[in-house]
Motif scaffolding. Structure first.
Motif, PDB file in Angstrom:
ATOM      1  N   GLY A   1      -3.576  62.835 -18.483  1.00 47.34           N
ATOM      2  CA  GLY A   1      -4.808  62.510 -17.591  1.00 47.34           C
ATOM      3  C   GLY A   1      -6.184  63.437 -17.841  1.00 47.34           C
ATOM      4  N   GLU A   2      -6.116  64.219 -18.841  1.00 45.54           N
ATOM      5  CA  GLU A   2      -7.289  64.878 -19.244  1.00 45.54           C
ATOM      6  C   GLU A   2      -7.784  64.187 -20.741  1.00 45.54           C
ATOM      7  N   GLY A   3      -9.157  64.506 -20.812  1.00 41.49           N
ATOM      8  CA  GLY A   3      -9.815  64.289 -22.160  1.00 41.49           C
ATOM      9  C   GLY A   3      -8.868  65.031 -23.206  1.00 41.49           C
ATOM     10  N   VAL A   4      -8.938  64.379 -24.320  1.00 42.02           N
ATOM     11  CA  VAL A   4      -8.094  64.989 -25.466  1.00 42.02           C
ATOM     12  C   VAL A   4      -9.223  64.950 -26.516  1.00 42.02           C
ATOM     13  N   THR A   5      -9.364  66.110 -27.473  1.00 44.83           N
ATOM     14  CA  THR A   5      -9.992  66.164 -28.750  1.00 44.83           C
ATOM     15  C   THR A   5      -9.108  66.337 -29.878  1.00 44.83           C
ATOM     16  N   TRP A   6      -9.076  65.600 -30.890  1.00 48.93           N
ATOM     17  CA  TRP A   6      -8.411  65.904 -32.220  1.00 48.93           C
ATOM     18  C   TRP A   6      -9.531  66.351 -33.182  1.00 48.93           C
ATOM     19  N   THR A   7      -9.200  67.534 -33.998  1.00 46.99           N
ATOM     20  CA  THR A   7     -10.117  68.165 -34.749  1.00 46.99           C
ATOM     21  C   THR A   7      -9.473  67.870 -36.298  1.00 46.99           C
ATOM     22  N   PHE A   8     -10.056  67.556 -37.120  1.00 41.93           N
ATOM     23  CA  PHE A   8      -9.654  67.612 -38.504  1.00 41.93           C
ATOM     24  C   PHE A   8     -10.848  67.542 -39.606  1.00 41.93           C
ATOM     25  N   SER A   9     -10.312  67.912 -41.039  1.00 42.60           N
ATOM     26  CA  SER A   9     -11.298  67.942 -41.845  1.00 42.60           C
ATOM     27  C   SER A   9     -12.227  66.765 -42.131  1.00 42.60           C
ATOM     28  N   ARG A  10     -13.567  67.403 -42.373  1.00 44.23           N
ATOM     29  CA  ARG A  10     -14.715  66.230 -42.746  1.00 44.23           C
ATOM     30  C   ARG A  10     -14.243  65.696 -44.190  1.00 44.23           C
TER      31      ARG A  10
END
Length: 137
Positions: free
Chosen positions: A49-58
């Motif tokens: 129930g919380e926002g999720v951020t995925w981070t990965f290589s450009r």
């Protein structure tokens, strides 16, 4: 001076039963972290129930627009001539999200307008990493 690029993008979340749920995510690039891109998912699609951020290589994003790419938690591949799939693995499960390739290309090219490929200043990131490793801030 650091700058941030944010682009709202429509996508489709592919469920285990192959249903497609429309969603809107935010694609984000921050010149302070020049090697990474971020996908911010809305609260409605998260497990807790919380926002999720995925981070990965450009670079991974760039590679995945034309060919299957990725190892570990993030994989990308072309899905026909106009779509790209982003597959995200976490301890909570698997998420498969399909984007229009043109949206991802537009975002990537705009990020190049902030920091051109090969021109990333890694000094601040290296300093932060070293400080963390050595017990600093």
């Amino acid at each position: 001076m650091y700058r941030t690029l944010e682009l709202s993008a429509r996508a489709r979340l592919i469920t285990p039963g192959y249903q497609e749920l429309p969603l809107t995510v935010t694609l984000r690039y921050d010149s302070a972290d020049p090697l990474a891109v971020h996908i911010d998912f809305p609260v409605e699609v998260s497990v807790d129930g919380e926002g999720v951020t995925w981070t990965f290589s450009r670079t991974l994003l760039d590679e995945g627009l034309d060919n299957p790419a990725g190892i570990g938690e993030v994989h990308l591949w072309p899905c026909g001539p106009t779509r790209t799939v982003v597959e995200l693995h976490s301890p909570h499960g698997l998420a498969v999200v399909r984007f229009r390739t043109a949206q991802l290309q537009r975002f990537l090219h705009r990020s190049y307008g902030l920091v051109a490929p090969g021109m990333e200043d890694l000094g601040p990131a290296v300093e932060r990493g070293l400080a963390l490793l050595l017990g600093g801030v």
